[in-house]
Design a protein around this motif. Sequence first.
Motif, PDB file in Angstrom:
ATOM      1  N   GLY A 184       6.685 -10.647  -7.123  1.00 28.04           N
ATOM      2  CA  GLY A 184       6.821 -10.017  -5.814  1.00 28.04           C
ATOM      3  C   GLY A 184       8.249  -9.644  -5.470  1.00 28.04           C
ATOM      4  N   GLN A 185       9.195 -10.373  -6.010  1.00 23.43           N
ATOM      5  CA  GLN A 185      10.614 -10.074  -5.747  1.00 23.43           C
ATOM      6  C   GLN A 185      11.122  -8.912  -6.592  1.00 23.43           C
ATOM      7  OE1 GLN A 185      12.181 -13.975  -6.627  1.00 23.43           O
ATOM      8  NE2 GLN A 185      12.236 -14.582  -4.476  1.00 23.43           N
ATOM      9  N   THR A 186      10.497  -8.702  -7.745  1.00 27.53           N
ATOM     10  CA  THR A 186      11.027  -7.709  -8.677  1.00 27.53           C
ATOM     11  C   THR A 186      10.202  -6.427  -8.760  1.00 27.53           C
ATOM     12  OG1 THR A 186       9.835  -8.805 -10.486  1.00 27.53           O
ATOM     13  CG2 THR A 186      12.140  -9.453 -10.131  1.00 27.53           C
ATOM     14  N   ILE A 187       8.882  -6.554  -8.710  1.00 26.81           N
ATOM     15  CA  ILE A 187       8.000  -5.402  -8.912  1.00 26.81           C
ATOM     16  C   ILE A 187       7.158  -5.106  -7.669  1.00 26.81           C
ATOM     17  CG2 ILE A 187       6.113  -4.424 -10.262  1.00 26.81           C
ATOM     18  CD1 ILE A 187       8.649  -4.638 -11.876  1.00 26.81           C
ATOM     19  N   CYS A 188       6.352  -6.063  -7.276  1.00 31.21           N
ATOM     20  CA  CYS A 188       5.382  -5.844  -6.196  1.00 31.21           C
ATOM     21  C   CYS A 188       6.005  -6.172  -4.845  1.00 31.21           C
ATOM     22  CB  CYS A 188       4.126  -6.680  -6.439  1.00 31.21           C
ATOM     23  SG  CYS A 188       2.686  -6.102  -5.512  1.00 31.21           S
ATOM     24  N   ARG A 189       7.055  -5.448  -4.525  1.00 30.74           N
ATOM     25  CA  ARG A 189       7.821  -5.706  -3.310  1.00 30.74           C
ATOM     26  C   ARG A 189       7.048  -5.245  -2.074  1.00 30.74           C
ATOM     27  NH1 ARG A 189      13.399  -3.175  -5.589  1.00 30.74           N
ATOM     28  NH2 ARG A 189      12.071  -1.338  -5.438  1.00 30.74           N
ATOM     29  N   PRO A 193       6.853  -0.769  -3.655  1.00 34.84           N
ATOM     30  CA  PRO A 193       6.603  -1.516  -4.893  1.00 34.84           C
ATOM     31  C   PRO A 193       6.765  -0.619  -6.113  1.00 34.84           C
ATOM     32  CG  PRO A 193       4.551  -1.016  -3.755  1.00 34.84           C
ATOM     33  CD  PRO A 193       5.648  -0.651  -2.816  1.00 34.84           C
ATOM     34  N   GLN A 194       7.210  -1.210  -7.211  1.00 39.54           N
ATOM     35  CA  GLN A 194       7.494  -0.457  -8.432  1.00 39.54           C
ATOM     36  C   GLN A 194       6.232  -0.277  -9.269  1.00 39.54           C
ATOM     37  OE1 GLN A 194      10.930   0.606  -8.784  1.00 39.54           O
ATOM     38  NE2 GLN A 194      10.631  -0.021  -6.658  1.00 39.54           N
ATOM     39  N   CYS A 195       5.273   0.430  -8.716  1.00 43.46           N
ATOM     40  CA  CYS A 195       3.971   0.580  -9.387  1.00 43.46           C
ATOM     41  C   CYS A 195       4.088   1.297 -10.729  1.00 43.46           C
ATOM     42  CB  CYS A 195       3.001   1.331  -8.471  1.00 43.46           C
ATOM     43  SG  CYS A 195       2.646   0.486  -6.914  1.00 43.46           S
ATOM     44  N   GLU A 196       5.072   2.187 -10.856  1.00 44.32           N
ATOM     45  CA  GLU A 196       5.192   2.973 -12.077  1.00 44.32           C
ATOM     46  C   GLU A 196       5.610   2.134 -13.277  1.00 44.32           C
ATOM     47  OE1 GLU A 196       9.092   3.012  -9.886  1.00 44.32           O
ATOM     48  OE2 GLU A 196       6.974   3.266  -9.383  1.00 44.32           O
ATOM     49  N   VAL A 197       6.176   0.978 -13.050  1.00 45.95           N
ATOM     50  CA  VAL A 197       6.569   0.113 -14.167  1.00 45.95           C
ATOM     51  C   VAL A 197       5.831  -1.225 -14.138  1.00 45.95           C
ATOM     52  CG1 VAL A 197       8.852   1.167 -14.392  1.00 45.95           C
ATOM     53  CG2 VAL A 197       8.549  -0.798 -12.865  1.00 45.95           C
ATOM     54  N   SER A 201      -0.725  -3.108 -13.586  1.00 43.09           N
ATOM     55  CA  SER A 201      -1.376  -1.949 -12.968  1.00 43.09           C
ATOM     56  C   SER A 201      -2.845  -1.794 -13.358  1.00 43.09           C
ATOM     57  CB  SER A 201      -0.605  -0.664 -13.307  1.00 43.09           C
ATOM     58  OG  SER A 201      -0.506  -0.493 -14.708  1.00 43.09           O
ATOM     59  N   ASP A 202      -3.209  -2.191 -14.579  1.00 41.96           N
ATOM     60  CA  ASP A 202      -4.599  -2.057 -15.014  1.00 41.96           C
ATOM     61  C   ASP A 202      -5.547  -2.993 -14.268  1.00 41.96           C
ATOM     62  OD1 ASP A 202      -3.871  -0.124 -16.808  1.00 41.96           O
ATOM     63  OD2 ASP A 202      -3.874  -1.438 -18.558  1.00 41.96           O
ATOM     64  N   TYR A 203      -4.988  -4.007 -13.615  1.00 42.98           N
ATOM     65  CA  TYR A 203      -5.812  -4.993 -12.921  1.00 42.98           C
ATOM     66  C   TYR A 203      -5.592  -4.972 -11.411  1.00 42.98           C
ATOM     67  CZ  TYR A 203      -6.177  -6.695 -17.692  1.00 42.98           C
ATOM     68  OH  TYR A 203      -6.396  -6.775 -19.050  1.00 42.98           O
TER      69      TYR A 203
END
Length: 216
Positions: A184-189, A193-197, A201-203
């Motif tokens: 949550g701190q790095t991607i799913c903010r 949120p950094q959905c592209e990386v 994402s598949d889940y």
Amino acid sequence: MCDDRVIKIEKIMEILKRNYTIRVLRERDPYEVLIRTILSQRTRDENTDQATDNLFNVYPDIYAVCDAPIEDVEKLIKPAGFYRVKASRIKEVSKLLIDQYGGIVPNNIEELVELPGVGRKTANCVLVFAFNEPAIPVDTHVHRISNRWGLVSTNKPEATEMALMEFVPKDLWIELNDLMVQFGQTICRPISPQCEVCPISDYCDYDPLSDEKNKD
């Protein structure tokens, strides 16, 4: 009948373990974990770390904290914000632990939630991070991400905890918060949120366009 959510969370946890270091298994002092969690309320991790280090560098144990002038405690924990309220709570909890438990932090949720200002999230953090006992601490990260993944549909962290406990295998409870917070701190903010990386994402059921639509 197999719950699809069980398969989903097992696959997600496998991915998170490949991408993040599990920190929860480090040996930690239960009292320090309890105080750090109290300090962490409504503030950022770096501020919590600074306030915790400030306090225990000067007053290294529960007895020293209990005897410390409250003005000193306030000054030391100021980086964590709401320092007057938190200093009062820390002093109150410390005295109660000494008077009723001989300075020992209890290792069960029933007694922990009876401590002043200790809710389920704080109690579960103590169980997981201090005692390595299975529990699911639900903070803003776990609550937000669990809903984005489509594992739960809840409005409050307490409801998220109860929902997760119904289907998440118990052997995943200890690592769940640790890994999801890092994610949550790095991607799913919370914002952008950094959905592209995102490796999950598949889940994930989250639609980043929905946030944009809600802003219009």
